[in-house]
Design an enzyme around this catalytic site. Sequence first.
Site, PDB file in Angstrom:
ATOM      1  N   GLU A   1      43.584  40.728  39.489  1.00  0.00           N
ATOM      2  CA  GLU A   1      42.437  40.411  39.268  1.00  0.00           C
ATOM      3  C   GLU A   1      41.452  40.696  40.428  1.00  0.00           C
ATOM      4  OE1 GLU A   1      40.808  37.164  36.267  1.00  0.00           O
ATOM      5  OE2 GLU A   1      40.731  36.340  38.189  1.00  0.00           O
TER       6      GLU A   1
ATOM      7  N   HIS B   1      70.641  41.930  35.965  1.00  0.00           N
ATOM      8  CA  HIS B   1      71.290  42.056  34.642  1.00  0.00           C
ATOM      9  C   HIS B   1      70.437  42.350  33.716  1.00  0.00           C
ATOM     10  CE1 HIS B   1      75.044  40.495  36.546  1.00  0.00           C
ATOM     11  NE2 HIS B   1      74.046  39.673  37.295  1.00  0.00           N
TER      12      HIS B   1
ATOM     13  N   LYS C   1      35.545  38.450  27.607  1.00  0.00           N
ATOM     14  CA  LYS C   1      35.207  37.277  26.834  1.00  0.00           C
ATOM     15  C   LYS C   1      34.044  37.719  25.895  1.00  0.00           C
ATOM     16  CE  LYS C   1      36.182  34.454  30.895  1.00  0.00           C
ATOM     17  NZ  LYS C   1      35.793  33.431  32.027  1.00  0.00           N
TER      18      LYS C   1
HETATM   19  O1  LIG Z   1      38.593  27.460  35.748  1.00  0.00           O
HETATM   20  P1  LIG Z   1      37.889  28.547  34.673  1.00  0.00           P
HETATM   21  O2  LIG Z   1      36.506  28.609  34.869  1.00  0.00           O
HETATM   22  O3  LIG Z   1      38.070  27.892  33.425  1.00  0.00           O
HETATM   23  O4  LIG Z   1      38.371  30.096  34.752  1.00  0.00           O
HETATM   24  C1  LIG Z   1      39.879  30.346  34.443  1.00  0.00           C
HETATM   25  C2  LIG Z   1      39.941  31.687  34.566  1.00  0.00           C
HETATM   26  O5  LIG Z   1      38.765  32.568  33.844  1.00  0.00           O
HETATM   27  C3  LIG Z   1      38.511  33.798  34.107  1.00  0.00           C
HETATM   28  O6  LIG Z   1      39.381  34.566  33.200  1.00  0.00           O
HETATM   29  C4  LIG Z   1      38.642  34.127  35.359  1.00  0.00           C
HETATM   30  O7  LIG Z   1      38.756  35.847  35.344  1.00  0.00           O
HETATM   31  C5  LIG Z   1      39.660  33.653  36.070  1.00  0.00           C
HETATM   32  O8  LIG Z   1      39.509  34.003  37.672  1.00  0.00           O
HETATM   33  C6  LIG Z   1      39.646  32.259  36.066  1.00  0.00           C
HETATM   34  O9  LIG Z   1      40.632  31.612  36.775  1.00  0.00           O
END
Ligand SMILES: O=P(O)(O)OC[C@H]1O[C@H](O)[C@H](O)[C@@H](O)[C@@H]1O
Length: 524
Positions: A318, A347, A451
Site C-alpha cells: 500500500e 512442502h 471504494k
Molecule cells: O481504519 P479505517 O479508516 O477503517 O481504514 C482501514 C483501511 O482502509 C483503507 O482501505 C486504507 O487504504 C487502509 O490503509 C486502512 O488501513
Amino acid sequence: MNLWQRYQDWLYYHQGLDLYLDISRMRFETSLFESLKPQFTQAFQEMEALEQGIIANADENRMVGHYWLRNPEIAPPEQKKEIIDNLEGIEAFVQKVHQGTIKPPEADKFTDILSVGIGGSALGPEFVAEALSPDFPPLNIHFIDNTDPAGIDRVLNRLKDRLKSTLVIVTSKSGGTPETRNGMLEVKWAYEQQGLKFPAHAVAITMIGSKMDELERMEGWLAEFPMFDWVGGRTSEMSAVGLLSAALLGINIRELLDGAKEMDIATRVTEVKNNPAALLAFAWYYSGDGQGKKDMVILPYKDSLLLFSRYLQQLVMESLGKEQDRDGNIVHQGLAVYGNKGSTDQHAYVQQLREGIPNFFATFIEVLEDRPGKSLEVEPEATSGDFLSGFLLGTRLALYDNHRDSITITIPQVNPRTVGALIALYERAVGLYASLVNINAYHQPGVEAGKKAAASILDLQRDVLGVLKASSTPLNITDLSAKAGASEQCETVYQIVRHLAANQRGVTLTGDRAKPANLTISYH
Ligand SMILES: O=P(O)(O)OC[C@H]1O[C@H](O)[C@H](O)[C@@H](O)[C@@H]1O
C-alpha cells in the site's frame, strides 16, 4: 568470491537487540552501493523532515508521526501529550478489565475480545496476537476483518454464549469504512438478539469527530481511544489500534514500544552500511532495479511469525504500489510481498522458488532460540529445532546455488522487543526505499478508487431493485438495465440480480442460466 568474507563484510549486528541482518546473499556489486549514496543522503534528510513534523501526506494534509508513538520526546508538544495520555489511558483501562473492575453488566469479567476492523485496523493486531499472545491469555481474541456474512456468523456462533462476557473493540481510523461499519452492526444485532446491552461491551478506536466517534458518544459505549490523524493505518500498530488489544492479551506493550524505539535509533544512522533499514532498502533496490521487478518472499522459520508476511503486504504494497512518482510521472511502482512460514512452505511453493521462474528474492527470518529450555533429541544429536534450523540454512544455500538471492534477519527470540524492532525496521525501510524511487509512501489513492467503484455498484443495485419493484411484468437484462439508467452496464446488472436471487431478496431469475441475455427477472 569468498562468500564467508562477503558475509562478514556485509553483516549488520545490533547489540542492544541482538539482531543480525545479512544481505551478503544478494548479488550486488559494491559499485552500485557506492553510486546510491547521494540518494540515501537525500532519503535520510527527507526522513528527518518527516520526523520533525512536515506535512508528508499532502493528499490528506497530514503529518506522519508513527515514529513519535514509541518516543514521544521527539514529537511536537501537542502530539507528545496525546501519546503519553493515551498510553496511560490504555494501561489504566486494561488493568481494570483484568481486575474485573471494568466488567460487562451480564457477567463477572470479560473473557473474550472481539476485534472488528480491516486493513491497518486489523493486520497489526492480528499479527501481534499471533506472534506474542501467551498460551493462556487473560482474554481470548477473535477477529472480524471482512464484510463476509458467513465469516461473521462463524465468529459469532463460536462466541454465542460468551457474547455476554465479550469486549467488542471496533477500530476504524476514518470511522467510515463500510466493512467495519457492517461488522459492527452485525455484532450489535447479535447482542440485541440475546437481550444484551451492546454499548456496555463496546470500545471504539477512531479519530475524534468521525462517524463512529459520534455514534459511540450517542450510544454511550464503554470506552473510546483516539486514533490520531497523523498516524496512517498501516503504521498504526504502536497506537491504540495495536496496543489496546495487545495489552489486554497480556503482552508487554512497553517492551514492544522499546524495541521499536531502539530500532528507530539504529535506522536514523546516516551511514548506509550501519543502518539496517537502509541496507534492506538498498537490497530491495538492487534486486528489482528500483522498479520492483522481483517479488519479496517472506519466510519466517517460526510459527508465531506466520502473519508477518500478511502484515508486510499492506505496509509495503500500500505504501509502494503507486502509479505516479512525486513529480507526476507514470511509473507503476511497487514491491509484491508474499509468504507464510518455513519449513512448512518447503512442502508447497518453495519448489518453484528453487527451480522455477527467478522473479523473487527471499527474506529468511531466523529465530535462534527454538523454545525455552531443553529439547528432545528426535535423532541422535538432533532436535526438532535443529531440523528447523537445518531447513532454513539448507534452503538459503540451495537458493543461492541456483542463483536465487536472499536476505536473512536473525533475532534471538520472538518477544515484544524483537517484534517491535521488526515492525520499526520495515516501516523505516519502506520510507527510505520510497525516497530512493521518488514516490510518496504515505497516501493510497488507488484504494479510494476501489471504494468509489464499490459504492457505485451498490447505488446501481438500489436503482435495479427500484425498477423491479415497480414493474408488473418480468424484465430481461437489457430492459432492466435501460430502465435503471444503466444501458451500458448490462453485465453488472446481471451480476447484481444473480447475487440477489441467491440470497432471498425477492428476486427470481427464470430461463437458461447459461444464456444470461435470455433470462427474465421478476420481483415478488
Ligand atoms: O481504519 P479505517 O479508516 O477503517 O481504514 C482501514 C483501511 O482502509 C483503507 O482501505 C486504507 O487504504 C487502509 O490503509 C486502512 O488501513
